[in-house]
Design an enzyme around this catalytic site. Structure first.
Site, short mmCIF file in Angstrom:
data_model
loop_
_atom_site.label_atom_id
_atom_site.label_comp_id
_atom_site.label_asym_id
_atom_site.label_seq_id
_atom_site.Cartn_x
_atom_site.Cartn_y
_atom_site.Cartn_z
N GLU A 190 1.64 4.05 1.60
CA GLU A 190 1.04 4.21 2.88
C GLU A 190 2.32 3.09 3.46
O GLU A 190 3.58 3.85 4.39
CB GLU A 190 0.26 4.58 4.05
N HIS A 195 0.72 -1.03 -0.23
CA HIS A 195 -0.13 -0.03 0.39
C HIS A 195 0.89 1.01 -0.06
O HIS A 195 1.75 1.05 0.45
CB HIS A 195 -1.08 -0.14 0.66
N CYS A 200 -2.93 0.08 7.14
CA CYS A 200 -1.69 1.59 6.94
C CYS A 200 -2.15 1.81 8.17
O CYS A 200 -1.41 2.62 8.88
CB CYS A 200 -2.61 2.08 5.74
N CYS A 225 -6.24 2.65 5.12
CA CYS A 225 -7.08 1.23 5.26
C CYS A 225 -6.88 1.32 6.53
O CYS A 225 -5.26 1.96 7.70
CB CYS A 225 -6.72 -0.04 4.57
#
Length: 144
Positions: free
Chosen positions: A50, A48, A82, A79
């Site tokens: 992040e 992801h 993260c 999310c």
């Protein structure tokens, strides 16, 4: 730079990413991590934006465990996974553009979580700036 300029950088990264998400880590007024650094395997479900930006900041500045007080700028609301990493590293601020619901509606299914509830688990107070330049980020999600 100001929040609007930093979030625009994260959105620009999202336009070029394999998946339409982008993130940067800023500490002491400097960008120290970016999700376009490709520091993680791009074919991993854990890659992801992040997490890639955090890994970039940690590797590039040898700051592992020392991101306390940094700010995360991300093109879409973090999310649950993260957000856990952001809380673990003790960021002081998160600025995001599109919401998880926007991602769900325009790109891929997301588990919708309440970022404010997750933030309550932080060891420190974390400021959350929501939906800054949201329309720009939604357009990226729609085009993906």
């Amino acid at each position: 730079m100001i929040d609007e300029q930093y979030i625009d950088i994260a959105i620009e990264i999202s336009k070029k990413a394999n998946h339409p998400y982008g993130a940067i880590v800023v500490k002491d007024g400097k960008i120290i991590g970016r999700s376009d650094d490709n520091t993680l395997l791009e074919n991993s479900m854990y890659s992801h934006a992040e997490l890639i930006a955090i890994e970039s900041a940690s590797n590039n500045k040898n700051l592992y465990g020392d991101l306390k007080g940094a700010t995360m700028y991300v093109s879409c609301e973090p999310c649950m996974m993260c957000m856990g990493a952001i809380l673990y590293e003790e960021f002081s601020k998160i600025v995001y553009a599109a919401t998880l619901q926007d991602s769900n509606n325009n790109y891929c299914p997301e588990v919708i979580t309440d970022i404010d509830v997750l933030a309550k688990y932080a060891n420190n107070k974390i400021e959350i700036v929501k939906e800054l330049h949201r329309d720009k980020a939604i357009e990226v999600l729609k085009r993906a």
